[in-house]
Design an enzyme around this catalytic site. Structure first.
Site, mmCIF file in Angstrom:
data_model
loop_
_atom_site.group_PDB
_atom_site.id
_atom_site.type_symbol
_atom_site.label_atom_id
_atom_site.label_comp_id
_atom_site.label_asym_id
_atom_site.label_seq_id
_atom_site.Cartn_x
_atom_site.Cartn_y
_atom_site.Cartn_z
ATOM 1 N N GLU A 101 0.841 -1.199 0.000
ATOM 2 C CA GLU A 101 0.000 0.000 0.000
ATOM 3 C C GLU A 101 0.875 1.248 0.000
ATOM 4 O OE1 GLU A 101 -2.813 1.087 -0.471
ATOM 5 O OE2 GLU A 101 -4.422 0.001 0.496
ATOM 6 N N ASP A 102 0.307 2.350 -0.468
ATOM 7 C CA ASP A 102 1.002 3.635 -0.358
ATOM 8 C C ASP A 102 0.818 4.205 1.043
ATOM 9 O OD1 ASP A 102 -1.701 3.842 -1.006
ATOM 10 O OD2 ASP A 102 -1.482 5.857 -1.814
ATOM 11 N N ASP A 105 -4.102 4.545 6.519
ATOM 12 C CA ASP A 105 -4.615 5.733 7.218
ATOM 13 C C ASP A 105 -5.445 5.267 8.413
ATOM 14 O OD1 ASP A 105 -5.809 8.127 7.948
ATOM 15 O OD2 ASP A 105 -6.150 8.806 5.906
ATOM 16 N N THR A 109 -8.917 -0.293 5.002
ATOM 17 C CA THR A 109 -8.704 -0.947 3.694
ATOM 18 C C THR A 109 -7.768 -2.141 3.849
ATOM 19 O OG1 THR A 109 -8.985 1.171 2.573
ATOM 20 C CG2 THR A 109 -7.918 -0.580 1.320
ATOM 21 N N PHE A 154 -2.360 15.942 5.374
ATOM 22 C CA PHE A 154 -2.888 15.336 4.149
ATOM 23 C C PHE A 154 -1.752 15.310 3.142
ATOM 24 C CE2 PHE A 154 -5.004 14.657 0.235
ATOM 25 C CZ PHE A 154 -6.166 13.977 0.546
ATOM 26 N N ARG A 167 -0.380 12.634 -8.289
ATOM 27 C CA ARG A 167 0.227 11.316 -8.112
ATOM 28 C C ARG A 167 1.655 11.262 -8.656
ATOM 29 N NH1 ARG A 167 -3.917 7.680 -6.475
ATOM 30 N NH2 ARG A 167 -5.922 8.034 -7.425
HETATM 31 C C1 PRP Z 1 -6.059 5.172 -0.170
HETATM 32 C C2 PRP Z 1 -4.826 4.293 -0.014
HETATM 33 C C3 PRP Z 1 -5.363 3.094 0.717
HETATM 34 C C4 PRP Z 1 -6.476 3.671 1.571
HETATM 35 C C5 PRP Z 1 -6.014 3.858 2.974
HETATM 36 O O1 PRP Z 1 -6.777 4.761 -1.284
HETATM 37 O O2 PRP Z 1 -4.251 3.956 -1.249
HETATM 38 O O3 PRP Z 1 -5.849 2.110 -0.163
HETATM 39 O O4 PRP Z 1 -6.817 4.949 1.009
HETATM 40 O O5 PRP Z 1 -7.026 4.393 3.788
HETATM 41 P P1 PRP Z 1 -7.571 3.642 5.081
HETATM 42 O O6 PRP Z 1 -6.400 3.087 5.827
HETATM 43 O O7 PRP Z 1 -8.280 4.733 5.841
HETATM 44 O O8 PRP Z 1 -8.536 2.569 4.635
HETATM 45 P P2 PRP Z 1 -7.909 5.647 -1.982
HETATM 46 O O9 PRP Z 1 -9.263 5.193 -1.507
HETATM 47 O O10 PRP Z 1 -7.582 7.094 -1.815
HETATM 48 O O11 PRP Z 1 -7.792 5.211 -3.500
HETATM 49 P P3 PRP Z 1 -6.520 5.323 -4.494
HETATM 50 O O12 PRP Z 1 -5.460 4.372 -3.961
HETATM 51 O O13 PRP Z 1 -7.078 4.870 -5.799
HETATM 52 O O14 PRP Z 1 -6.049 6.747 -4.488
#
Ligand code: PRP
Length: 179
Positions: A101-102, A105, A109, A154, A167
């Protein structure tokens, strides 16, 4: 192009700092998975740049897989309900999975992904994330390979977006409204 755009968003993590940390993580992963069948899973979209750099620092015969996920619900806070928009193309039973993951948060997810992939009976599942925010602790998500612990700012760049933009920034910056 305006002077502000040329200057770009304020940096939190420089390219050099990221490169160095990604190399360290790659070396650690190489050591930990020697002799194992490792499937490295890129979670789209945000992790594509980190994933591309990280796998090139892993000196093992890995398989690369991609998952697309989108959070259900509106607003800025994740509901934790995740919809899979792109799934793995190979079975992972008996294989070792590393989810990349990037950012973790809230952790919802990653928690969903771990639960989902566990049902496919892999030999093990671990998580790597370039960035980890403090809120993830509340959701008991273990990130074995963490690039950087950050605060509540952020962040954008190096794969992370604000409304689909930024990005491609080569570093991690802090999003401020005038960006
Ligand atoms: C971001 C990130 C993770 C998730 C983390 O994805 O890439 O998948 O949010 O958040 P969490 O820990 O609160 O669940 P995003 O929904 O922004 O989609 P993207 O990766 O397509 O930008």
């Amino acid at each position: 192009m305006s002077r502000k755009l040329e200057a770009g968003p304020k940096a939190l993590l420089s390219e050099v700092k990221i490169r160095q940390r990604v190399r360290e993580l790659g070396a650690q992963i190489t050591q930990d998975y020697k002799g194992k069948d490792l499937v490295v899973v890129c979670v789209l979209k945000g992790s594509f740049i980190f994933f591309a750099d990280l796998i090139r620092c892993i000196d093992l015969p890995i398989s690369c897989e991609f998952m697309g996920v989108s959070s259900y619900g509106s607003g800025t806070v994740s509901s934790g309900e995740v919809k899979i928009t792109l799934d793995l193309t190979e079975p992972v039973q008996g294989r070792h999975i590393l989810i990349v993951e990037d950012i973790v948060d809230s952790g919802l997810t990653m928690k969903y992904l771990v639960n989902n992939l566990t049902t496919r009976k892999p030999a093990s599942i671990r998580c790597a994330s370039l960035l980890v925010k403090p809120e993830s602790v509340e959701n008991e998500v273990d990130v074995e390979y963490t690039g950087f612990q950050i605060g509540k700012e952020f962040v954008i760049g190096y794969g992370l977006d604000y409304a689909g933009r930024f990005r491609q920034l080569p570093y991690v910056g802090i999003f401020e409204q005038e960006n």
